[in-house]
Design an enzyme around this catalytic site. Sequence first.
Site, mmCIF file in Angstrom:
data_model
loop_
_atom_site.group_PDB
_atom_site.id
_atom_site.type_symbol
_atom_site.label_atom_id
_atom_site.label_comp_id
_atom_site.label_asym_id
_atom_site.label_seq_id
_atom_site.Cartn_x
_atom_site.Cartn_y
_atom_site.Cartn_z
ATOM 1 C CG ASP A 196 -1.721 -0.997 1.453
ATOM 2 O OD1 ASP A 196 -2.081 -1.665 0.274
ATOM 3 O OD2 ASP A 196 -2.247 -1.471 2.546
ATOM 4 C CG ASP A 247 -3.275 -4.181 -1.670
ATOM 5 O OD1 ASP A 247 -4.288 -4.226 -2.263
ATOM 6 O OD2 ASP A 247 -3.146 -4.763 -0.678
ATOM 7 C CG ASP A 280 -5.866 -0.153 1.391
ATOM 8 O OD1 ASP A 280 -6.406 0.484 0.331
ATOM 9 O OD2 ASP A 280 -5.742 -1.214 1.105
ATOM 10 N NE ARG A 294 -10.109 -3.394 -3.720
ATOM 11 C CZ ARG A 294 -9.422 -4.184 -3.015
ATOM 12 N NH1 ARG A 294 -8.232 -3.529 -2.294
ATOM 13 N NH2 ARG A 294 -9.399 -5.357 -3.232
#
Length: 341
Positions: A136, A159, A163, A216
Site C-alpha cells: 500500500d 495494492d 486504505d 475502489r
Amino acid sequence: MPFTSLRAPRWTAVLVAAAIAVPSMRAVPAQAVAADGPTGFAAVNALGQNGTTGGAGGRTVTATNATQFLEYIDSLEPLVIQVSGTISITSKQGVRPNKTIVGVGTTGHITGGGLDFYRSYNVIVRNLRFTNAEDDAVNIGQQSHHIWIDHNTFSGAVDGSVDIVRGADYVTVSWNHFDHSDKSMLISHSDGAAGTDVGHLKVTIHHNFFDHSRQRHPRIRFGEPVHVYNNYFLGNELYGVASTENAGAVVEGNYFENVAHPLYSASGYGDSGPGRAVQRNNVFVNSGTPESAGSVVEPGTYYGYTVDPPQNVPAAVRTGAGYGKIHPPRSNIQILTSSSS
C-alpha cells in the site's frame, strides 16, 4: 512491526516559519488549497483530539534521503517534515503521531514503499507523489484516527493507494490525484471485520480525481457515514463506489464520466453483501445507473460543509488535485548545518 526506525546522526535541517503550506500563485479555486486545515471528519473534535493539526508547534525539518525520512517519521516529538527530492523506501513504514509530512514544491516523491499508521493519530500527509509501492502507498489502520491525506498523487501501487481499515476513524482524503491506479481506496479490509469496524471508519472523500483508476473509489464495508462528494470519476473500468456489508455511504455532487457502474449498494459487490447508499445531485455522463439503497446517517450530523455544483467539478479538480499545487513558503527558510555526533 508497527514502526520502523533507522537511527542516524543529526543532519542538515531547514527551519521555516510556522505556516506549513500556502496556496500557489496559480489560478486555482479557493477550495483547492485548504491551507488552514481539513474539511470533513479529520476536522471533527473526537477521541480526545481537536481536529487534525499534524506537527504544528513542533520543529520543522527537511528529509532529503531515506535515512533522514525514516528517523523523522519514527520520532516521538511533533514534527513538520518537509520532503525534498526522491525518497526510496521499502515495505510500509510506521508514522508516529503528531506529524505533518509535506512535499517541497514539486520535488517530494516517495517511491517503492509506503506509509503505515498503527494506532497513530493527528497526522497530515500533503503534496507528495507516491509511486510503485510494493504494497500500500498509505495504510491507515489499527484504530488510527484524525489523519488528513491531501493534495497527493498516487500511481503504480501493487495494492491500495489509500486504505483505511481495522477500526480507523475520522479521516479526510481530499484533492488527491489517483493516476491510473488499480485499487484506489479500501475502507475495511474484510467481510469478517465487523468486530473491529462497525461504529468506526468515518471518512470524508472530496475533490479527488479518480483518473482512469480501475476500482475502489472507495470499496466500503461497515463504515458509516462515508461521505463521497465533489469528486471527478473518469473512465473507471470496474466501478466507482461500492457500499457493502451494511456500510452507509452518502454520494453527492460528484461527476461521473465514462463509468459503467458508478455505484453499487443494494446488490453488494463480489462476495460482499449489500450496503446502503444515498446518492444525490450527481452528474452522470456516458455512465450507468447508480444503485441506491436504504438510509444513511447524514455527514452534516458531524460537520458543516458546502457542496460545489457538480458541473464545475471536472475543471476544479483537474486544476487543483494532486501534488505540486501547494508550496511550503521559501522566503523564511534558514539553513542550519549541524555536524554528525
